[in-house]
Design an enzyme around this catalytic site. Structure first.
Site, PDB file in Angstrom:
ATOM      1  N   LYS A  79       9.984  -0.268 -19.203  1.00 40.98           N
ATOM      2  CA  LYS A  79       9.869   0.580 -18.016  1.00 40.98           C
ATOM      3  C   LYS A  79      11.232   1.203 -17.663  1.00 40.98           C
ATOM      4  O   LYS A  79      11.362   2.399 -17.438  1.00 40.98           O
ATOM      5  CB  LYS A  79       9.323  -0.266 -16.861  1.00 40.98           C
ATOM      6  CG  LYS A  79       9.450   0.332 -15.492  1.00 40.98           C
ATOM      7  CD  LYS A  79       8.562   1.550 -15.344  1.00 40.98           C
ATOM      8  CE  LYS A  79       9.029   2.451 -14.254  1.00 40.98           C
ATOM      9  NZ  LYS A  79       8.207   2.605 -13.130  1.00 40.98           N
TER      10      LYS A  79
ATOM     11  N   VAL B  12       5.073  -4.123  -4.069  1.00 35.12           N
ATOM     12  CA  VAL B  12       5.926  -3.899  -2.894  1.00 35.12           C
ATOM     13  C   VAL B  12       7.198  -3.167  -3.316  1.00 35.12           C
ATOM     14  O   VAL B  12       7.491  -3.050  -4.507  1.00 35.12           O
ATOM     15  CB  VAL B  12       6.284  -5.219  -2.186  1.00 35.12           C
ATOM     16  CG1 VAL B  12       5.020  -5.907  -1.701  1.00 35.12           C
ATOM     17  CG2 VAL B  12       7.064  -6.137  -3.104  1.00 35.12           C
TER      18      VAL B  12
ATOM     19  N   PHE C  72      15.624   7.178 -20.339  1.00 36.50           N
ATOM     20  CA  PHE C  72      15.573   8.255 -21.342  1.00 36.50           C
ATOM     21  C   PHE C  72      15.180   9.590 -20.701  1.00 36.50           C
ATOM     22  O   PHE C  72      15.738  10.632 -21.027  1.00 36.50           O
ATOM     23  CB  PHE C  72      14.564   7.911 -22.455  1.00 36.50           C
ATOM     24  CG  PHE C  72      15.186   7.206 -23.639  1.00 36.50           C
ATOM     25  CD1 PHE C  72      15.808   5.980 -23.481  1.00 36.50           C
ATOM     26  CD2 PHE C  72      15.151   7.763 -24.904  1.00 36.50           C
ATOM     27  CE1 PHE C  72      16.385   5.323 -24.562  1.00 36.50           C
ATOM     28  CE2 PHE C  72      15.730   7.119 -25.999  1.00 36.50           C
ATOM     29  CZ  PHE C  72      16.347   5.896 -25.828  1.00 36.50           C
TER      30      PHE C  72
ATOM     31  N   PRO D  76      13.972  -1.833  -3.320  1.00 40.78           N
ATOM     32  CA  PRO D  76      15.100  -0.901  -3.193  1.00 40.78           C
ATOM     33  C   PRO D  76      16.364  -1.456  -3.845  1.00 40.78           C
ATOM     34  O   PRO D  76      16.436  -2.656  -4.131  1.00 40.78           O
ATOM     35  CB  PRO D  76      15.288  -0.786  -1.683  1.00 40.78           C
ATOM     36  CG  PRO D  76      14.697  -2.043  -1.115  1.00 40.78           C
ATOM     37  CD  PRO D  76      13.606  -2.462  -2.040  1.00 40.78           C
TER      38      PRO D  76
ATOM     39  N   ALA E  33       0.849  -1.200   0.000  1.00 38.99           N
ATOM     40  CA  ALA E  33       0.000   0.000   0.000  1.00 38.99           C
ATOM     41  C   ALA E  33       0.880   1.245   0.000  1.00 38.99           C
ATOM     42  O   ALA E  33       0.748   2.111   0.853  1.00 38.99           O
ATOM     43  CB  ALA E  33      -0.915  -0.019   1.223  1.00 38.99           C
TER      44      ALA E  33
ATOM     45  N   CYS F 294      12.647   6.292  -8.639  1.00 40.53           N
ATOM     46  CA  CYS F 294      12.750   5.491  -9.863  1.00 40.53           C
ATOM     47  C   CYS F 294      13.992   5.728 -10.720  1.00 40.53           C
ATOM     48  O   CYS F 294      14.643   4.768 -11.131  1.00 40.53           O
ATOM     49  CB  CYS F 294      11.531   5.716 -10.727  1.00 40.53           C
ATOM     50  SG  CYS F 294      10.100   4.822 -10.141  1.00 40.53           S
ATOM     51  N   PHE F 295      14.287   6.996 -11.016  1.00 38.49           N
ATOM     52  CA  PHE F 295      15.308   7.258 -12.039  1.00 38.49           C
ATOM     53  C   PHE F 295      16.632   6.554 -11.747  1.00 38.49           C
ATOM     54  O   PHE F 295      17.142   5.784 -12.557  1.00 38.49           O
ATOM     55  CB  PHE F 295      15.535   8.767 -12.190  1.00 38.49           C
ATOM     56  CG  PHE F 295      14.487   9.459 -13.022  1.00 38.49           C
ATOM     57  CD1 PHE F 295      13.384   8.771 -13.484  1.00 38.49           C
ATOM     58  CD2 PHE F 295      14.612  10.792 -13.360  1.00 38.49           C
ATOM     59  CE1 PHE F 295      12.404   9.388 -14.254  1.00 38.49           C
ATOM     60  CE2 PHE F 295      13.652  11.431 -14.137  1.00 38.49           C
ATOM     61  CZ  PHE F 295      12.549  10.736 -14.576  1.00 38.49           C
TER      62      PHE F 295
HETATM   63  C1  UDX Z   1       9.336   9.209 -12.690  1.00 40.08           C
HETATM   64  C2  UDX Z   1       8.712   9.037 -14.088  1.00 40.08           C
HETATM   65  O1  UDX Z   1       8.360  10.325 -14.616  1.00 40.08           O
HETATM   66  C3  UDX Z   1       7.491   8.138 -14.004  1.00 40.08           C
HETATM   67  O2  UDX Z   1       6.963   7.918 -15.300  1.00 40.08           O
HETATM   68  C4  UDX Z   1       7.917   6.817 -13.378  1.00 40.08           C
HETATM   69  O3  UDX Z   1       6.864   5.922 -13.292  1.00 40.08           O
HETATM   70  C5  UDX Z   1       8.527   7.049 -12.010  1.00 40.08           C
HETATM   71  O4  UDX Z   1       9.641   7.946 -12.133  1.00 40.08           O
HETATM   72  P1  UDX Z   1       8.855  10.672 -10.557  1.00 40.08           P
HETATM   73  O5  UDX Z   1      10.071  10.073  -9.975  1.00 40.08           O
HETATM   74  O6  UDX Z   1       7.642  10.737  -9.703  1.00 40.08           O
HETATM   75  O7  UDX Z   1       8.417   9.899 -11.872  1.00 40.08           O
HETATM   76  O8  UDX Z   1       9.178  12.166 -10.963  1.00 40.08           O
HETATM   77  P2  UDX Z   1       9.528  12.999 -12.280  1.00 40.08           P
HETATM   78  O9  UDX Z   1       8.508  14.041 -12.434  1.00 40.08           O
HETATM   79  O10 UDX Z   1       9.785  12.152 -13.442  1.00 40.08           O
HETATM   80  O11 UDX Z   1      10.859  13.741 -11.817  1.00 40.08           O
HETATM   81  C6  UDX Z   1      12.030  13.034 -11.461  1.00 40.08           C
HETATM   82  C7  UDX Z   1      13.111  13.984 -11.035  1.00 40.08           C
HETATM   83  O12 UDX Z   1      13.631  14.722 -12.139  1.00 40.08           O
HETATM   84  C8  UDX Z   1      12.663  15.038 -10.013  1.00 40.08           C
HETATM   85  O13 UDX Z   1      13.647  15.198  -9.032  1.00 40.08           O
HETATM   86  C9  UDX Z   1      12.509  16.282 -10.848  1.00 40.08           C
HETATM   87  O14 UDX Z   1      12.664  17.451 -10.090  1.00 40.08           O
HETATM   88  C10 UDX Z   1      13.630  16.096 -11.857  1.00 40.08           C
HETATM   89  N1  UDX Z   1      13.402  16.852 -13.108  1.00 40.08           N
HETATM   90  C11 UDX Z   1      12.358  16.530 -13.927  1.00 40.08           C
HETATM   91  C12 UDX Z   1      14.275  17.866 -13.468  1.00 40.08           C
HETATM   92  O15 UDX Z   1      15.229  18.163 -12.739  1.00 40.08           O
HETATM   93  N2  UDX Z   1      14.074  18.532 -14.654  1.00 40.08           N
HETATM   94  C13 UDX Z   1      13.042  18.250 -15.499  1.00 40.08           C
HETATM   95  O16 UDX Z   1      12.935  18.897 -16.544  1.00 40.08           O
HETATM   96  C14 UDX Z   1      12.158  17.215 -15.120  1.00 40.08           C
HETATM   97  P1  ADP Z   2       6.462   1.999  -3.918  1.00 39.25           P
HETATM   98  O1  ADP Z   2       6.974   3.392  -4.164  1.00 39.25           O
HETATM   99  O2  ADP Z   2       7.059   0.989  -4.865  1.00 39.25           O
HETATM  100  O3  ADP Z   2       4.968   1.920  -3.859  1.00 39.25           O
HETATM  101  P2  ADP Z   2       6.601   1.875  -1.009  1.00 39.25           P
HETATM  102  O4  ADP Z   2       7.787   1.655  -0.144  1.00 39.25           O
HETATM  103  O5  ADP Z   2       5.898   3.206  -0.950  1.00 39.25           O
HETATM  104  O6  ADP Z   2       7.044   1.538  -2.500  1.00 39.25           O
HETATM  105  O7  ADP Z   2       5.488   0.771  -0.689  1.00 39.25           O
HETATM  106  C1  ADP Z   2       5.708  -0.594  -0.667  1.00 39.25           C
HETATM  107  C2  ADP Z   2       4.839  -1.244   0.446  1.00 39.25           C
HETATM  108  O8  ADP Z   2       4.928  -2.662   0.342  1.00 39.25           O
HETATM  109  C3  ADP Z   2       5.275  -0.889   1.861  1.00 39.25           C
HETATM  110  O9  ADP Z   2       4.197  -0.268   2.544  1.00 39.25           O
HETATM  111  C4  ADP Z   2       5.616  -2.269   2.504  1.00 39.25           C
HETATM  112  O10 ADP Z   2       5.223  -2.374   3.859  1.00 39.25           O
HETATM  113  C5  ADP Z   2       4.820  -3.239   1.637  1.00 39.25           C
HETATM  114  N1  ADP Z   2       5.313  -4.617   1.650  1.00 39.25           N
HETATM  115  C6  ADP Z   2       6.587  -5.052   1.457  1.00 39.25           C
HETATM  116  N2  ADP Z   2       6.650  -6.407   1.508  1.00 39.25           N
HETATM  117  C7  ADP Z   2       5.389  -6.848   1.733  1.00 39.25           C
HETATM  118  C8  ADP Z   2       4.793  -8.168   1.870  1.00 39.25           C
HETATM  119  N3  ADP Z   2       5.511  -9.286   1.771  1.00 39.25           N
HETATM  120  N4  ADP Z   2       3.452  -8.241   2.098  1.00 39.25           N
HETATM  121  C9  ADP Z   2       2.710  -7.102   2.179  1.00 39.25           C
HETATM  122  N5  ADP Z   2       3.207  -5.850   2.053  1.00 39.25           N
HETATM  123  C10 ADP Z   2       4.532  -5.713   1.827  1.00 39.25           C
END
Ligand code: UDX
Ligand code: ADP
Length: 465
Positions: A222, A92, A228, A95, A12, A278-279
Site C-alpha cells: 500500500k 479509523v 510510486f 494522521p 465512517a 495519502c501520498f
Molecule cells: C491516492 C491513490 O490514488 C489511491 O490509490 C490511494 O488509495 C489514496 O491516495 P487520492 O489521494 O484520492 O488517491 O488522489 P489521487 O487521484 O491519487 O491524486 C493525488 C494528488 O496528486 C492530487 O492532489 C492530484 O491532483 C495530484 N495529481 C495526480 C497530479 O498532480 N498529477 C497527476 O498526474 C495525478
Molecule cells: P479516512 O480518510 O481514513 O476514512 P476519516 O477521518 O475520514 O479518515 O474517518 C475516520 C473516522 O473514524 C472518523 O469519522 C472518526 O470519528 C472515526 N473514529 C476514530 N476513532 C474511532 C473509534 N475508536 N471508534 C469509532 N470511530 C472512530
C-alpha cells in the site's frame, strides 16, 4: 470458517463509508453496520436528504439510496455492532503524529489501538479483524498483540486489506478495482480468513484480481503503490520547472514519454503539487520505517519526492508574487479551487492551503471560491497551520460563493484545483471585471493558452515558458 453474514466497520469516513456502501450493495446477504463515535457524522450518513451525506462521491448517493435501511446501517452503537459481527473492519483515521517520537513522520496509531482494545473488550466469539486504514507496516502485529493479550480468550484472525480508492472516483475504483490485496497469516486459520474476505469481493470482482499475500507484503504494498504514484507526479513537476526555463512544453513531454508502454500515460499531469490524505502520509511512513532500520539512502531517496512537492507549491506562489511586480501586499488574488483535486470536498494536504499561506505572508488579500468546500473547512485548514491568529486569517482571506463576482477588481486569479466548471466560465467577462493588467496563474493547466492570451490576459500555465 462460518459464512460471513454480519460485518461491522469502525470509522465512517472517506474510506469506511464508500467501501461499506459498495460491499452492502453487492452483497445483499450480508448485513453491514458502519459505526463511528462522531454522532454528527453518523447523523449525516443517515440524512433523509442524500445531498447532505458527509462526503461527496459520484455514484455514492445512488448506492446509499438502494441499500441503506435494508442491509446497510450507520450507527453510534459501536459495542453492539462489534458484538454481532463475524468480521470487523478498522477504518479509523491515522494522521501523521504531531507530537513525540516520530513527530511529523510516523503515523499516529492511537485511534487504531483504541479500536483494538474496544474489540478485545466486547468480543465474545471468534472474529476476523481487517485493517483497512492506511497504516505503517507491522500494525497488524500490534493489533494482534493487543487482541490476544486483552481479549476474553476469543481467537482473532488479523487481515490487512488496504484501500486503493482515489477520492472522486471511489465508487468506480471499488466496483472495478484493478486489484484487491488481502494479507494474512499462512496458517490454516489465516488462509480460511483470507478466503472468507475474498468471498465477499468475489461477489463482484473476478477472482484473478484478488491477490493473497502475507500481512507485511500487503501493508508495505500500500505504501509503495502510493509512493510510486506520488513519485511520478513529483518527477513530472520537476521537469515542469525546467520547461518554464526552456521552450519545451510539459504536455508534449508527458505525451511523448507516456507513449512508451513501459512508462504509460497516467499520473503525468504537471500541477501545483499533489495533496490528499495519502501520498504525503504514506511516503513519510515509508521514510520513517526505512530510517528506523538504518536504511538512510532509502529514506533519503523517498523523502526527495516530498521535498520536490513542497518546492512546486512554493515555486507557484513565488511566481505569482514575482509576476505581480514583486509585491502582493494589499492586492486581491482569487483562488479558484481549494480541494486537493476536483470532484471531492476533501482538502487534506491540499496545495491551495500552502499557496494561500505563502501569499498571506506577503499580506495579499485572498478570495477563495470552491464549488464544494465549505467556508468553515477553509478557515479550519488555515488555523491548523498556526501561521497567524484565526482573526488574522479571517481578515486576510475571504470565502465567496460567486466565482464571477470574486474576480471583480482582482489583480490575479490562480487556478489551484482542476474543477471542470472553471473551463466553461465566461473568461471575457472575468477579464472585464479584473484590474489590468489581468493575470491568470493556471496551476492545473486546464485553460486554453491561445484563447486566454487573445482575451488579453497575462496568462501563465505551469510547465510552459
Ligand atoms: C491516492 C491513490 O490514488 C489511491 O490509490 C490511494 O488509495 C489514496 O491516495 P487520492 O489521494 O484520492 O488517491 O488522489 P489521487 O487521484 O491519487 O491524486 C493525488 C494528488 O496528486 C492530487 O492532489 C492530484 O491532483 C495530484 N495529481 C495526480 C497530479 O498532480 N498529477 C497527476 O498526474 C495525478
Ligand atoms: P479516512 O480518510 O481514513 O476514512 P476519516 O477521518 O475520514 O479518515 O474517518 C475516520 C473516522 O473514524 C472518523 O469519522 C472518526 O470519528 C472515526 N473514529 C476514530 N476513532 C474511532 C473509534 N475508536 N471508534 C469509532 N470511530 C472512530
Amino acid at each position: 470458517m462460518k459464512k460471513i453474514t454480519k460485518i461491522c466497520c469502525i470509522g465512517a469516513g472517506y474510506v469506511g463509508g464508500p467501501t461499506m456502501s459498495v460491499i452492502a450493495n453487492k452483497c445483499p446477504h450480508i448485513a453491514v453496520t458502519v459505526v463511528d463515535i462522531n454522532e454528527d457524522r453518523i447523523a449525516q450518513w443517515n440524512t433523509p436528504n442524500l445531498d447532505n451525506l458527509p462526503i461527496y462521491e459520484p455514484g455514492l448517493k445512488e448506492i446509499i439510496r438502494e441499500s441503506r435501511g435494508k442491509n446497510l446501517f450507520f450507527s453510534t452503537d459501536v459495542d453492539k455492532a462489534i458484538d454481532e459481527a463475524q468480521m470487523i473492519f478498522i477504518s479509523v483515521n491515522t494522521p501523521t503524529k504531531t507530537y513525540g517520537k516520530g513527530k511529523g513522520q510516523a503515523a499516529d496509531l492511537k485511534f487504531v489501538e483504541l479500536c483494538a482494545r474496544n474489540i478485545a473488550k466486547v468480543a465474545k466469539e471468534d472474529k476476523i479483524v481487517v485493517e483497512k486504514s492506511t497504516l505503517p507496516v507491522r500494525t497488524a502485529e500490534a493489533i494482534k498483540n493487543i487482541l490476544d493479550h486483552t481479549g476474553n480468550g476469543v481467537v482473532f484472525e488479523i487481515l490487512s486489506n488496504p484501500e486503493f480508492l482515489a477520492e472522486g472516483t471511489a465508487i468506480d475504483d471499488l466496483l472495478n478495482a484493478d486489484r484487491v490485496l488481502i494479507g494474512g497469516d499462512d496458517t490454516p486459520a489465516g488462509k480460511a480468513a483470507k478466503n472468507a474476505l475474498s468471498d465477499i469481493y468475489e461477489n463482484w470482482l473476478p477472482k484473478e484480481r484478488i491477490l493473497q499475500t502475507n500481512v507485511w507484503s500487503s501493508e508495505l504494498s500500500k505504501l509503495v503503490a502510493n509512493a510510486f504514484l506520488a513519485q511520478r507526479v513529483s518527477s513530472i513537476n520537476s521537469i515542469s520547472a525546467l520547461c518554464e526555463k526552456t521552450d519545451a512544453n510539459i504536455a508534449e513531454i508527458s505525451r511523448a514519454i507516456g507513449f512508451d508502454s513501459r512508462i504509460g500515460p497516467k499520473f503525468l499531469n504537471a500541477s501545483v503539487g499533489f495533496g490528499g490524505s495519502c501520498f504525503q502520509k504514506d511516503i513519510l511512513n515509508l521514510v520513517y520505517i526505512a530510517r528506523s532500520f538504518g536504511l538512510k539512502e532509502v529514506a533519503d531517496y523517498w523523502e526527495q519526492v516530498i521535498i520536490m512537492n513542497d518546492y512546486q507549491k512554493r515555486r507557484f506562489a513565488d511566481h505569482i508574487i514575482q509576476s505581480l511586480y514583486n509585491t502582493v501586499s494589499g492586492k486581491k488574488i482569487v483562488l479558484y479551487g481549494w480541494a486537493f483535486k476536483k470532484d471531492t470536498n476533501d482538502t487534506r494536504e491540499s496545495a491551495a492551503i500552502h499557496i494561500a499561506d505563502a501569499l498571506m505572508d506577503e499580506r495579499a488579500e485572498i478570495v477563495v471560491y470552491d464549488p464544494k468546500v465549505s467556508e468553515e473547512r477553509i478557515y479550519a485548514d488555515l488555523d491548523y497551520l498556526e501561521t497567524r491568529t484565526p482573526d488574522e486569517n479571517r481578515t486576510l482571506l475571504k470565502v465567496v460563493s460567486n466565482p464571477m463576482e470574486a474576480s471583480r477588481e482582482a489583480h490575479g486569479i490562480a487556478v489551484v484545483t482542476e474543477w471542470d466548471e472553471f473551463k466553461s466560465y465566461d473568461w471575457t467577462k472575468i477579464y472585464e471585471l479584473m484590474l489590468k493588467p489581468a493575470f491568470i496563474f493556471d496551476g492545473r493547466r486546464i485553460l486554453d493558452t491561445q484563447n486566454m492570451r487573445q482575451i488579453g490576459f497575462n496568462y501563465y500555465k505551469i510547465g510552459e515558458a
